[in-house]
Design an enzyme around this catalytic site. Structure first.
Site, short mmCIF file in Angstrom:
data_model
loop_
_atom_site.label_atom_id
_atom_site.label_comp_id
_atom_site.label_asym_id
_atom_site.label_seq_id
_atom_site.Cartn_x
_atom_site.Cartn_y
_atom_site.Cartn_z
N ASP A 29 -41.74 8.58 -92.74
CA ASP A 29 -41.83 9.87 -92.05
C ASP A 29 -41.23 10.97 -92.93
O ASP A 29 -40.12 10.82 -93.43
CB ASP A 29 -41.06 9.80 -90.73
CG ASP A 29 -41.65 10.68 -89.67
OD1 ASP A 29 -42.04 11.82 -90.00
OD2 ASP A 29 -41.70 10.26 -88.51
N HIS A 31 -41.16 14.34 -91.88
CA HIS A 31 -40.84 15.52 -91.07
C HIS A 31 -39.35 15.53 -90.75
O HIS A 31 -38.83 14.58 -90.18
CB HIS A 31 -41.66 15.50 -89.78
CG HIS A 31 -43.12 15.51 -90.03
ND1 HIS A 31 -43.84 14.36 -90.22
CD2 HIS A 31 -44.00 16.53 -90.17
CE1 HIS A 31 -45.10 14.67 -90.44
NE2 HIS A 31 -45.23 15.98 -90.41
N SER A 82 -43.21 5.06 -87.50
CA SER A 82 -41.78 5.19 -87.76
C SER A 82 -40.93 4.54 -86.68
O SER A 82 -39.76 4.22 -86.90
CB SER A 82 -41.41 6.66 -87.90
OG SER A 82 -42.10 7.23 -88.98
#
Length: 186
Positions: A29, A31, A82
């Site tokens: 991930d 972000h 995730s």
């Protein structure tokens, strides 16, 4: 976040540091907007933060928490794969005999997923946070005078959620043919 960081670095709003938190966006991930907001909110409330960044491997998270003697681990995930990485982290904590509380959040996380999939993998505490502002509330309860009552409440809520989830997913199960015949369904 960008506007608040210089104030924190210049000492404006400085408060004495409370507990230490390792924050990471798990492997897979990229972000980190939510995690960055959590970091600023926690810093503003006196928590010492070690932000490991994005795409962080399970062992790196657990190693950092151990080496820094962290009081809590914050995990962030935005995409569904995730979620499995979060499970890997708590399994590794369990394997190493660590009992650091884990607060997890992000767009694909939920209280149900935490209760059903993550928490059962770890004898330590795993708490779902719905948004950045909730983290400090959780931490204040986790490290406050009513800590044991809060932990018991989280565990009881998660057990209730697990039972409800299992009930809702077993009602429509097909019976084995022999049992259905005995019950007169055929």
């Amino acid at each position: 976040v960008g506007a608040l960081l210089p104030l924190l670095k210049n000492g404006s709003g400085t408060v004495s540091k409370k507990q230490k938190a390792v924050l990471a966006t798990v492997k897979g991930d990229v972000h980190d907007i939510g995690k960055n907001i959590v970091s600023v909110v926690m810093s503003c409330n006196g928590y010492a933060i070690r932000d490991l960044g994005v795409m962080v491997e399970c062992d790196d998270i657990v190693d950092a928490a151990s080496e820094w003697d962290a009081d809590v681990i914050g995990l962030s995930a935005l995409i569904t794969p995730s979620l499995e990485e979060m499970i890997k982290v708590v399994r590794e904590l369990e394997r190493r005999g660590m009992r650091i509380p884990v607060i997890e959040g992000g767009a694909t996380t939920s209280g149900v997923h935490t209760a059903v999939k993550i928490a059962p993998e770890y004898s330590g505490l795993v708490i779902h946070s719905r948004d950045a502002s909730e983290n400090v509330v959780i931490l204040n309860k986790l490290f406050g005078d009513d800590r044991e009552a809060f932990i018991a409440s989280v565990r009881a809520d998660q057990e209730r959620i697990r039972c409800s989830y299992l009930d809702s997913h077993t009602e429509n199960r097909l019976l084995p043919l022999a049992e259905a015949k005995l019950r007169g369904h055929i």
